[in-house]
Each structure stands twice: as structure tokens, then as C-alpha cells.
Design a protein around this motif. Structure first.
Motif, PDB file in Angstrom:
ATOM      1  N   THR A   1      69.888   8.651  74.831  1.00  0.00           N
ATOM      2  CA  THR A   1      69.010   9.620  75.028  1.00  0.00           C
ATOM      3  C   THR A   1      67.996   9.668  73.887  1.00  0.00           C
TER       4      THR A   1
ATOM      5  N   GLY B   1      68.126  21.748  68.727  1.00  0.00           N
ATOM      6  CA  GLY B   1      69.651  21.331  69.248  1.00  0.00           C
ATOM      7  C   GLY B   1      70.180  20.247  68.574  1.00  0.00           C
TER       8      GLY B   1
ATOM      9  N   THR C   1      72.115  19.742  66.179  1.00  0.00           N
ATOM     10  CA  THR C   1      73.644  19.335  65.742  1.00  0.00           C
ATOM     11  C   THR C   1      74.543  18.966  66.840  1.00  0.00           C
TER      12      THR C   1
ATOM     13  N   VAL D   1      73.211  14.753  71.444  1.00  0.00           N
ATOM     14  CA  VAL D   1      71.994  14.092  71.291  1.00  0.00           C
ATOM     15  C   VAL D   1      71.235  14.162  70.149  1.00  0.00           C
TER      16      VAL D   1
ATOM     17  N   SER E   1      72.560  26.336  65.112  1.00  0.00           N
ATOM     18  CA  SER E   1      73.329  27.472  64.624  1.00  0.00           C
ATOM     19  C   SER E   1      73.737  27.431  63.124  1.00  0.00           C
TER      20      SER E   1
ATOM     21  N   THR F   1      66.159  19.428  72.974  1.00  0.00           N
ATOM     22  CA  THR F   1      67.508  19.111  73.870  1.00  0.00           C
ATOM     23  C   THR F   1      68.158  20.243  74.269  1.00  0.00           C
TER      24      THR F   1
ATOM     25  N   GLY G   1      78.316  17.421  67.215  1.00  0.00           N
ATOM     26  CA  GLY G   1      78.444  15.810  67.813  1.00  0.00           C
ATOM     27  C   GLY G   1      79.219  15.866  68.892  1.00  0.00           C
TER      28      GLY G   1
HETATM   29  N1  LIG Z   1      67.746  13.994  80.323  1.00  0.00           N
HETATM   30  C1  LIG Z   1      68.569  13.533  80.019  1.00  0.00           C
HETATM   31  O1  LIG Z   1      68.559  11.975  80.268  1.00  0.00           O
HETATM   32  C2  LIG Z   1      69.818  13.902  79.233  1.00  0.00           C
HETATM   33  C3  LIG Z   1      70.366  13.384  78.614  1.00  0.00           C
HETATM   34  C4  LIG Z   1      71.550  13.685  77.648  1.00  0.00           C
HETATM   35  C5  LIG Z   1      71.705  15.082  77.729  1.00  0.00           C
HETATM   36  N2  LIG Z   1      70.863  16.054  78.498  1.00  0.00           N
HETATM   37  C6  LIG Z   1      70.886  17.589  78.344  1.00  0.00           C
HETATM   38  O2  LIG Z   1      70.689  17.865  77.125  1.00  0.00           O
HETATM   39  C7  LIG Z   1      71.081  18.800  76.650  1.00  0.00           C
HETATM   40  C8  LIG Z   1      72.098  18.741  75.257  1.00  0.00           C
HETATM   41  O3  LIG Z   1      72.825  17.777  75.454  1.00  0.00           O
HETATM   42  P1  LIG Z   1      73.916  17.511  74.285  1.00  0.00           P
HETATM   43  O4  LIG Z   1      74.990  16.247  74.717  1.00  0.00           O
HETATM   44  O5  LIG Z   1      73.300  17.092  72.989  1.00  0.00           O
HETATM   45  O6  LIG Z   1      74.522  18.790  74.442  1.00  0.00           O
HETATM   46  P2  LIG Z   1      75.449  19.734  73.408  1.00  0.00           P
HETATM   47  O7  LIG Z   1      76.204  18.409  72.428  1.00  0.00           O
HETATM   48  O8  LIG Z   1      76.194  20.607  73.693  1.00  0.00           O
HETATM   49  O9  LIG Z   1      74.420  20.270  72.260  1.00  0.00           O
HETATM   50  C9  LIG Z   1      73.549  21.389  72.485  1.00  0.00           C
HETATM   51  C10 LIG Z   1      73.073  21.620  71.175  1.00  0.00           C
HETATM   52  O10 LIG Z   1      72.132  22.728  71.439  1.00  0.00           O
HETATM   53  C11 LIG Z   1      72.553  23.795  70.312  1.00  0.00           C
HETATM   54  N3  LIG Z   1      71.965  25.133  70.806  1.00  0.00           N
HETATM   55  C12 LIG Z   1      72.317  26.034  71.754  1.00  0.00           C
HETATM   56  N4  LIG Z   1      71.287  26.996  72.068  1.00  0.00           N
HETATM   57  C13 LIG Z   1      70.259  26.629  71.122  1.00  0.00           C
HETATM   58  C14 LIG Z   1      69.273  27.440  70.820  1.00  0.00           C
HETATM   59  N5  LIG Z   1      68.767  28.322  71.576  1.00  0.00           N
HETATM   60  N6  LIG Z   1      68.241  26.676  69.905  1.00  0.00           N
HETATM   61  C15 LIG Z   1      68.655  25.589  69.271  1.00  0.00           C
HETATM   62  N7  LIG Z   1      69.779  24.738  69.539  1.00  0.00           N
HETATM   63  C16 LIG Z   1      70.668  25.520  70.662  1.00  0.00           C
HETATM   64  C17 LIG Z   1      74.001  23.937  70.203  1.00  0.00           C
HETATM   65  O11 LIG Z   1      74.352  24.630  69.055  1.00  0.00           O
HETATM   66  P3  LIG Z   1      75.749  25.368  68.998  1.00  0.00           P
HETATM   67  O12 LIG Z   1      76.527  24.851  70.038  1.00  0.00           O
HETATM   68  O13 LIG Z   1      76.166  25.195  67.655  1.00  0.00           O
HETATM   69  O14 LIG Z   1      75.163  26.932  69.453  1.00  0.00           O
HETATM   70  C18 LIG Z   1      74.352  22.355  70.420  1.00  0.00           C
HETATM   71  O15 LIG Z   1      74.457  22.085  68.995  1.00  0.00           O
HETATM   72  C19 LIG Z   1      72.266  19.334  77.888  1.00  0.00           C
HETATM   73  O16 LIG Z   1      71.738  20.251  78.540  1.00  0.00           O
HETATM   74  C20 LIG Z   1      72.199  18.068  78.425  1.00  0.00           C
HETATM   75  O17 LIG Z   1      72.659  18.151  79.897  1.00  0.00           O
HETATM   76  C21 LIG Z   1      69.857  15.497  79.237  1.00  0.00           C
END
Ligand SMILES: NC(=O)c1ccc[n+]([C@@H]2O[C@H](COP(=O)([O-])OP(=O)(O)OC[C@H]3O[C@@H](n4cnc5c(N)ncnc54)[C@H](OP(=O)(O)O)[C@@H]3O)[C@@H](O)[C@H]2O)c1
Length: 304
Positions: A129, A149, A151, A154, A174, A212, A298
Motif C-alpha cells: 500500500t 498517519g 507512524t 502504512v 501523534s 492514510t 508500525g
Molecule cells: N485502500 C487500501 O488498499 C488500504 C490498505 C491498507 C490500509 N488501509 C486503511 O488505511 C488506514 C491505515 O492503515 P494502517 O495499517 O497504517 O493503520 P495503523 O497502523 O492503525 O495506522 C494508523 C495511523 O494513523 C494515525 N492517526 C490516527 N488519527 C490520526 C489523525 N487524525 N491524523 C493523523 N494521524 C492519525 C495513528 O496514530 P496514533 O495511533 O499514534 O494515534 C496511526 O499511526 C486504515 O484505515 C486501513 O484500513 C487501506
């Protein structure tokens, strides 16, 4: 073998570990004994029923796309792999959260010895991704990209791929993880009220934006004056449908070749995949509970 199953949509409590027959390998398939398998927010959304319209489940459902392990058996027509070989890969069949998984050989790549099992097992969804998102916004050296997003699973990879492309990276995260970002050459900006102003203070001009998170970041990006074609969101599909921004995600980056490139970068010490926690398969609910609570730097990985 043990495998994760759920028989209805719901919360963490619907996740069960049950005994099921070890999969048979079909034509062109490899049976992988799973050593590590990442978990992802999308799986939690599918399990809760939130994505029923786009990605319905049939019950009982397995789960998991990410995987790394060793080759246990090969079906007819498989070339290029050997019994016992260490591999990284993915399955599109919601099946990797298990002791064994049958995988198309085309979805596997050899695991370099330098890549730890947990990193290899957590590489696919987040890595493919991040790769697709960075490619979508076409970064040139010297340009500036914002990663919202920065850290998460993705984002932490996207930040580093953008740096490798020669871009200046403003990462929105954060407060607790800003130090990690700065350590990887990013400019850290804390999320929350006033984030658009803090981005403007961090960078006079922004060329591209990778979202993200959702939560209105596409609007923030457009208000920064970024061309819609240089904005990629992996979450806000409504914005992508109406505002002309891109929505390139895991499907656009899914290939063994991309996995091989990412694994090569890890092996060369050019890409770090932070592992926040490892859980045994029996604690799959606890693993998703941790992901739900947030604050994860991560990836979280299951170790069958
Ligand atoms: N379309 C696709 O193909 C695809 C593929 C992969 C993932 N996704 C989606 O993409 C999203 C991210 O995936 P991920 O695996 O990276 O999730 P993740 O590991 O949970 O990461 C999400 C990050 O967003 C941060 N965050 C939360 N609220 C925020 C805000 N208001 N502003 C900035 N950052 C913020 C979190 O920080 P803290 O936790 O430190 O607060 C965390 O570091 C998910 O919704 C997932 O379902 C989509």
C-alpha cells in the motif's frame, strides 16, 4: 492445524482459534508453514461487518493476507521454490492467520536471510500500500510530500519510501511518535486542531499528499493548493470519487516483485518496518484489541 475463524460479524470475541484440515495444494500453489503473519485494520473492518457492501464475508471465515514462512509442500507446476525455503508472500483468500496456508506461487518471493521473520510477515499489506501510494503521487527529488498517519503500518513505510525518492517528508502523527519520524529524516507535525496551520509552518510549499487516515485530510490537501492528481488517499473513497484525487492502495501495489523490492530494501538496511508487538496465534483477539486502541508504531504480527 490451528487457524483463526469467525462465524458471524462482530467484535473481538467472535475471533476463534479452531482445528481445521491443513490445506491441500492445488496447481501452481505452495503450502507455506507460517512463521509470522501481520494484522491490518482492514481485517478488523471486514470482521465487524463495516465493509460488508464492498468485501462481504462468507462464514465461517478465515482471515489474514500477510505471511512469511517456509515451504512445506508444492503443487504441480510450481517452479523456482524448494522445500524448506524461506518465503514472504500474500494470499487473497483471507487465510494467513493459521499454521499453514496454500498460496499461489506467483504471490511468493524468497525471504532474504537479513529480514527477520516478524518484519517479513508484516510486510505485504502495509508495504504494498505504501509503495502504491508513493508511486501514485509521482515524487521527484527535492519535492515535499505530507504523509498523514505517518507512524502507522502504512505511513511508517510510506515516509521512508518518500525519503528514498529524495522528497522532504512532513509526517502527521501523534505526539509520542514524532521522535521516531525525525529519526527517519521526516519533519514531525502533531495531529489535532490546527494541523493545517502546522503543516504550513513546517513547509512553505507542498507538492503531494498521502492520506492514510481519512478525517478530512483530502480537503486539507486541496486547501494547501496541491493538484488533486498528486493526492492519494487509501481511506476516503468518497473524496476520491468526487474530488478527483487518487485512491491507490494495496491492490495497486500487490505483487511478488514489489514485495521482493521492499524486502531487498529491508535487507540492505534502507527500510525499517517497526514491529510494535508480536502475539501468538492463540491471542489473536488481544492483537486486534491493541490495534483498535491505537498508539501503535508500525506493525503488530501474529506468530503461529
Ligand atoms: N485502500 C487500501 O488498499 C488500504 C490498505 C491498507 C490500509 N488501509 C486503511 O488505511 C488506514 C491505515 O492503515 P494502517 O495499517 O497504517 O493503520 P495503523 O497502523 O492503525 O495506522 C494508523 C495511523 O494513523 C494515525 N492517526 C490516527 N488519527 C490520526 C489523525 N487524525 N491524523 C493523523 N494521524 C492519525 C495513528 O496514530 P496514533 O495511533 O499514534 O494515534 C496511526 O499511526 C486504515 O484505515 C486501513 O484500513 C487501506
Amino acid at each position: 492445524m490451528k487457524a483463526v475463524r469467525f462465524s458471524e460479524y462482530g467484535g473481538l470475541d467472535v475471533l476463534k482459534i479452531i482445528d481445521v484440515p491443513t490445506p491441500e495444494v492445488g496447481l501452481g500453489q505452495v503450502l507455506v508453514q507460517v512463521k509470522a503473519a501481520g494484522i491490518n485494520p482492514g481485517e478488523a473492518k471486514i470482521r465487524s461487518g463495516l465493509l460488508h457492501a464492498r468485501f462481504p464475508a462468507t462464514f465461517p471465515s478465515g482471515e489474514g493476507s500477510d505471511l512469511a514462512g517456509t515451504v512445506a509442500a508444492m503443487g504441480r507446476g510450481v517452479v523456482g521454490f524448494a522445500a524448506g525455503q524461506s518465503v514472504i508472500g500474500y494470499t487473497d483468500n483471507r487465510a494467513s492467520h493459521a499454521e499453514y496456508v496454500a498460496v499461489e506461487a506467483d504471490n511468493l518471493t524468497p525471504k532474504p536471510a537479513e529480514v527477520p521473520w516478524d518484519v517479513a510477515g508484516g510486510l505485504f499489506v502495509a508495504g504494498a500500500t505504501a509503495f502504491a501510494a508513493v508511486r501514485a503521487v509521482s515524487l521527484a527529488a527535492g519535492e515535499t510530500v505530507v504523509v498523514a498517519g505517518a507512524t502507522g503500518g502504512v505511513g511508517s513505510i510510506a515516509v521512508q519510501l518518500a525519503r528514498l525518492a529524495g522528497a522532504t517528508v512532513v509526517g502527521i502523527a501523534s505526539h509520542r511518535h514524532l521522535g521516531w519520524l525525525q529519526g527517519r529524516g521526516g519533519i514531525g507535525v502533531e495531529y489535532g486542531d490546527g494541523v493545517a496551520d502546522r503543516i504550513r509552518q513546517a513547509a512553505r510549499h507542498v507538492d503531494a499528499f498521502i492520506d492514510t487516515v481519512g478525517s478530512g485530510y483530502v480537503r486539507v490537501a486541496l486547501d494547501l493548493g496541491i493538484e488533486p492528481t498528486r493526492i492519494d488517499t487509501i481511506v476516503d473513497f468518497a473524496a476520491a470519487a468526487t474530488l478527483g484525487v487518487q485512491a491507490k492502495g494495496s491492490a495497486a501495489g500487490a505483487s511478488a516483485a514489489v514485495l521482493a523490492d521492499l524486502a531487498g530494501l529491508v535487507a540492505a538496511g534502507q527500510l525499517e518496518v517497526p514491529i510494535a508487538a508480536r502475539f501468538p496465534l492463540s491471542e489473536v483477539s488481544q492483537a486486534y484489541g491493541m490495534l483498535d486502541r491505537g498508539g501503535v508504531l508500525g506493525k503488530i504480527v501474529l506468530i503461529p
